[in-house]
Design a protein around this motif. Structure first.
Motif, PDB file in Angstrom:
ATOM      1  N   ASP A 116      66.673 -11.097 -43.116  1.00 50.88           N
ATOM      2  CA  ASP A 116      67.947 -10.587 -43.618  1.00 50.88           C
ATOM      3  C   ASP A 116      67.934 -10.294 -45.108  1.00 50.88           C
ATOM      4  OD1 ASP A 116      69.095 -10.777 -41.087  1.00 50.88           O
ATOM      5  OD2 ASP A 116      69.600 -12.886 -41.394  1.00 50.88           O
ATOM      6  N   ARG A 117      66.818 -10.626 -45.760  1.00 48.69           N
ATOM      7  CA  ARG A 117      66.654 -10.370 -47.189  1.00 48.69           C
ATOM      8  C   ARG A 117      67.789 -10.978 -48.003  1.00 48.69           C
ATOM      9  NH1 ARG A 117      65.218  -7.087 -43.579  1.00 48.69           N
ATOM     10  NH2 ARG A 117      63.069  -6.437 -43.554  1.00 48.69           N
ATOM     11  N   THR A 118      67.945 -12.277 -47.799  1.00 38.42           N
ATOM     12  CA  THR A 118      69.006 -13.017 -48.490  1.00 38.42           C
ATOM     13  C   THR A 118      68.470 -14.186 -49.311  1.00 38.42           C
ATOM     14  OG1 THR A 118      69.334 -14.418 -46.538  1.00 38.42           O
ATOM     15  CG2 THR A 118      70.709 -12.435 -46.712  1.00 38.42           C
ATOM     16  N   ARG A 119      67.184 -14.471 -49.235  1.00 37.20           N
ATOM     17  CA  ARG A 119      66.655 -15.646 -49.927  1.00 37.20           C
ATOM     18  C   ARG A 119      66.566 -15.392 -51.428  1.00 37.20           C
ATOM     19  NH1 ARG A 119      61.515 -18.034 -46.612  1.00 37.20           N
ATOM     20  NH2 ARG A 119      61.642 -19.509 -48.365  1.00 37.20           N
ATOM     21  N   SER A 120      67.014 -16.357 -52.184  1.00 37.24           N
ATOM     22  CA  SER A 120      66.872 -16.256 -53.637  1.00 37.24           C
ATOM     23  C   SER A 120      65.474 -16.667 -54.084  1.00 37.24           C
ATOM     24  CB  SER A 120      67.908 -17.139 -54.338  1.00 37.24           C
ATOM     25  OG  SER A 120      67.770 -18.496 -53.933  1.00 37.24           O
ATOM     26  N   THR A 121      64.787 -17.480 -53.288  1.00 36.96           N
ATOM     27  CA  THR A 121      63.399 -17.856 -53.549  1.00 36.96           C
ATOM     28  C   THR A 121      62.629 -17.848 -52.240  1.00 36.96           C
ATOM     29  OG1 THR A 121      63.742 -20.240 -53.237  1.00 36.96           O
ATOM     30  CG2 THR A 121      64.074 -19.354 -55.477  1.00 36.96           C
ATOM     31  N   VAL A 122      61.318 -17.635 -52.354  1.00 36.98           N
ATOM     32  CA  VAL A 122      60.405 -17.870 -51.232  1.00 36.98           C
ATOM     33  C   VAL A 122      59.480 -18.994 -51.668  1.00 36.98           C
ATOM     34  CG1 VAL A 122      60.587 -15.559 -50.277  1.00 36.98           C
ATOM     35  CG2 VAL A 122      58.872 -16.037 -52.035  1.00 36.98           C
ATOM     36  N   ALA A 123      58.555 -19.377 -50.807  1.00 39.99           N
ATOM     37  CA  ALA A 123      57.767 -20.559 -51.148  1.00 39.99           C
ATOM     38  C   ALA A 123      56.357 -20.477 -50.597  1.00 39.99           C
ATOM     39  CB  ALA A 123      58.449 -21.815 -50.627  1.00 39.99           C
ATOM     40  N   LEU A 124      55.470 -21.185 -51.254  1.00 40.47           N
ATOM     41  CA  LEU A 124      54.127 -21.445 -50.761  1.00 40.47           C
ATOM     42  C   LEU A 124      53.931 -22.953 -50.730  1.00 40.47           C
ATOM     43  CD1 LEU A 124      52.083 -18.814 -52.817  1.00 40.47           C
ATOM     44  CD2 LEU A 124      52.870 -18.601 -50.454  1.00 40.47           C
ATOM     45  N   TRP A 125      53.435 -23.449 -49.603  1.00 42.69           N
ATOM     46  CA  TRP A 125      53.106 -24.853 -49.463  1.00 42.69           C
ATOM     47  C   TRP A 125      51.591 -24.992 -49.565  1.00 42.69           C
ATOM     48  CZ3 TRP A 125      57.104 -28.419 -48.318  1.00 42.69           C
ATOM     49  CH2 TRP A 125      58.313 -27.857 -47.914  1.00 42.69           C
ATOM     50  N   THR A 126      51.118 -25.991 -50.296  1.00 46.48           N
ATOM     51  CA  THR A 126      49.677 -26.244 -50.382  1.00 46.48           C
ATOM     52  C   THR A 126      49.377 -27.644 -49.858  1.00 46.48           C
ATOM     53  OG1 THR A 126      49.921 -26.972 -52.698  1.00 46.48           O
ATOM     54  CG2 THR A 126      49.286 -24.680 -52.314  1.00 46.48           C
ATOM     55  N   LEU A 127      48.405 -27.700 -48.955  1.00 48.52           N
ATOM     56  CA  LEU A 127      47.982 -28.968 -48.362  1.00 48.52           C
ATOM     57  C   LEU A 127      46.521 -29.193 -48.738  1.00 48.52           C
ATOM     58  CD1 LEU A 127      48.667 -31.350 -46.440  1.00 48.52           C
ATOM     59  CD2 LEU A 127      47.734 -29.946 -44.576  1.00 48.52           C
ATOM     60  N   SER A 128      46.302 -30.088 -49.669  1.00 46.19           N
ATOM     61  CA  SER A 128      44.939 -30.376 -50.128  1.00 46.19           C
ATOM     62  C   SER A 128      44.190 -31.195 -49.085  1.00 46.19           C
ATOM     63  CB  SER A 128      44.986 -31.145 -51.450  1.00 46.19           C
ATOM     64  OG  SER A 128      45.667 -30.401 -52.444  1.00 46.19           O
ATOM     65  N   PRO A 134      52.235 -31.474 -47.412  1.00 44.89           N
ATOM     66  CA  PRO A 134      52.043 -30.322 -48.289  1.00 44.89           C
ATOM     67  C   PRO A 134      53.002 -30.360 -49.477  1.00 44.89           C
ATOM     68  CG  PRO A 134      53.301 -29.677 -46.349  1.00 44.89           C
ATOM     69  CD  PRO A 134      52.897 -31.113 -46.139  1.00 44.89           C
ATOM     70  N   VAL A 135      52.631 -29.666 -50.537  1.00 42.84           N
ATOM     71  CA  VAL A 135      53.424 -29.595 -51.762  1.00 42.84           C
ATOM     72  C   VAL A 135      54.099 -28.229 -51.830  1.00 42.84           C
ATOM     73  CG1 VAL A 135      53.352 -29.657 -54.289  1.00 42.84           C
ATOM     74  CG2 VAL A 135      51.879 -31.189 -52.939  1.00 42.84           C
ATOM     75  N   LEU A 136      55.364 -28.208 -52.214  1.00 41.97           N
ATOM     76  CA  LEU A 136      56.167 -26.986 -52.232  1.00 41.97           C
ATOM     77  C   LEU A 136      56.126 -26.320 -53.603  1.00 41.97           C
ATOM     78  CD1 LEU A 136      58.295 -25.136 -50.840  1.00 41.97           C
ATOM     79  CD2 LEU A 136      60.045 -26.723 -51.674  1.00 41.97           C
ATOM     80  N   HIS A 137      55.913 -24.992 -53.603  1.00 39.05           N
ATOM     81  CA  HIS A 137      55.935 -24.184 -54.824  1.00 39.05           C
ATOM     82  C   HIS A 137      56.872 -23.002 -54.567  1.00 39.05           C
ATOM     83  CE1 HIS A 137      52.216 -26.291 -56.059  1.00 39.05           C
ATOM     84  NE2 HIS A 137      51.880 -26.168 -54.785  1.00 39.05           N
TER      85      HIS A 137
END
Length: 369
Positions: A116-128, A134-137
Motif C-alpha cells: 500500500d506504500r504507506t510505511r514511513s520506514t523499511v527494515a533490514l534484519w541481520t542474524l550473525s 536478529p538485529v533490526l536496522h
C-alpha cells in the motif's frame, strides 16, 4: 508476495499496450531447459515463501507477512528441504520479502514489502552466525514509500534494495553504515530496466515487469534479479552492483509458469540458479519445490529485436481483446522510461487511465501493521 482473493483482475485495466523498440534478444521460452527438482518442502509453516538463500548446509527461507506467529520466523532447512531450526524475531516484522547471506555467514532479512506504500520506514534484519535473535536496522527512502522485494549485497557488503515497479525499478542504497536502533536514509543510486520477454507466467505481461527477488553470486561476480517469469543475470565488476544493474546487459533465464515465483538464489557452488514458489492458493497437496536452473552462458546480443507480442502478451483492451491477470500487488507507479517504451504509439490512452486501472486491482495481500 501475494495472497489470493476471489477478485484478481479489474475492468479498469483497459490499456492497449504496444511494444516499442527493443534492443535485447530474448530466449524462446518454448526452448527453456526443464529445471531439475532439488527437494520439496513438507513443513506446513512454509507455504508463502518470499525469500530463499542457499547455504553450505541447505537453505534459509522466510514467508511474507504471515498472520500466524509460527510462520513469522527465519527457517533453516537442510539439503533435503527439512526444517532443522527456526529463529524468532524480537518484534513483529512488517513484510519480509527477501534474503541474502554475507561472506561472514550473516543472514540478511529484507523487511521491505509495502503493497500500500504507506510505511514511513523499511527494515533490514541481520542474524550473525551463532546469534539467537536478529538485529533490526531501519531505513527510509528519499522520495516516498515504495514496495520492494529484492535485496542484493555489493562487494563491500552494502545492501542494495531494488523496488517492485513496472518500467524502471529504483535501486537504493543506504547513505551510511547501518546502526541498530537508528534510522538511516537511503539514496536513489539509479534505475534498472528489464528487457521485455514473452515468457508465460500466471500474470502475463505484468508478471514480466515486476522485480520479485534478487541474489548475489557466492563469488560476488554476478547478481540476478527475477520477475514472476524470468531471471536476469548481470556481471559485476569490482563489486559495483549498482553499476551492473544500471548499465549492464543481462543474460536471461526463462522461468516459465512458476505458480507464484518470487524467490531466487545461487547454489553454493555458483553453478546454478535456484527458485522456489509459494503454494498458498494452489491445489491441495501442492508442495513448495526448490528448482534448479542452469546459468546462462553468454550475454544476450545487443541490437536484436524481441519476438512480436502474441495475444497473451497484451493487456486487456476496452473492446474486450486479449485478457490477462495482473499480480494482486502490482505497483501502479510505472517509471517514466517504462511508460514511454511500453506505451509507445498509444496516443489515445492517457497515463491516468493506466494508473486508475492498476490502482483498481484488488490486492490480495495487505501489509500487516
Amino acid at each position: 508476495m501475494a495472497r489470493r482473493t476471489a477478485t484478481r483482475g479489474s475492468a479498469l485495466l483497459t490499456t492497449l499496450l504496444v511494444v516499442g523498440t527493443a534492443t535485447v534478444a530474448v530466449p524462446d521460452p518454448a526452448r527453456a531447459a526443464t529445471p531439475a527438482t532439488v527437494c520439496r518442502i513438507r513443513d506446513g509453516r512454509l507455504t508463502e515463501i518470499s525469500g530463499m538463500v542457499a547455504t553450505d548446509s541447505g537453505f534459509v527461507m522466510v514467508n511474507d507477512s504471515a498472520d500466524e506467529a509460527s510462520r513469522r520466523r527465519i527457517f533453516f532447512l537442510d539439503t533435503r528441504c527439512a526444517v532443522v531450526r527456526t529463529v524468532a524475531y524480537p518484534s513483529r516484522p512488517r513484510d519480509t520479502e527477501d534474503l541474502a547471506v554475507g561472506p561472514d555467514g550473516t543472514v540478511w532479512v529484507a523487511d521491505i514489502g509495502d503493497n500500500d506504500r504507506t510505511r514511513s520506514t523499511v527494515a533490514l534484519w541481520t542474524l550473525s552466525p551463532g546469534a539467537r535473535r536478529p538485529v533490526l536496522h531501519r531505513l527510509t527512502y528519499p522520495d516516498g514509500a515504495h514496495d520492494a522485494e529484492a535485496l542484493l549485497l555489493d562487494g563491500a557488503g552494502r545492501p542494495v534494495v531494488v523496488t517492485k515497479q513496472g518500467g524502471s525499478a529504483g535501486v537504493y542504497v543506504p547513505s551510511g553504515p547501518l546502526r541498530a536502533g537508528a534510522t538511516v536514509p537511503m539514496n536513489l543510486a539509479g534505475q534498472v530496466r528489464l528487457p521485455l520477454t514473452t515468457t508465460p507466467n500466471p500474470y502475463s505481461f505484468f508478471g514480466r515487469r515486476l522485480v520479485t527477488g534478487g541474489a548475489t553470486a557466492p563469488d560476488g561476480r554476478s547478481v540476478v534479479l527475477r520477475t514472476y517469469a524470468d531471471a536476469f543475470e548481470y556481471d559485476v565488476t569490482d563489486g559495483d552492483v549498482v553499476a551492473a544493474l544500471t548499465g549492464g546487459t543481462p543474460r536471461i533465464v526463462p522461468l516459465p509458469d512458476e505458480p507464484q515465483g518470487e524467490s531466487v538464489s545461487y547454489s553454493r557452488d555458483g553453478r546454478f540458479l535456484l527458485t522456489v514458489s509459494e503454494t498458498a492458493g494452489q491445489p491441495p497437496g501442492t508442495l513448495p519445490t526448490v528448482l534448479r536452473y542452469a546459468r546462462p552462458a553468454t550475454p544476450a546480443p545487443a541490437g536484436s529485436s524481441l519476438p512480436a507480442p502474441t495475444a497473451s502478451d497484451r493487456a486487456p483492451t476496452a473492446s474486450g481483446g486479449a485478457t490477462t491477470t495482473a499480480p494482486p500487488d502490482v505497483d501502479p507507479r510505472v517509471g517514466a522510461g517504462g511508460t514511454r517504451s511500453l506505451l509507445l504509439g498509444v496516443g489515445v490512452i492517457a497515463a491516468g487511465l493506466l494508473l486508475a486501472g492498476l490502482v483498481g486491482v484488488v490486492r490480495a495481500r495487505r501489509t500487516r501493521r
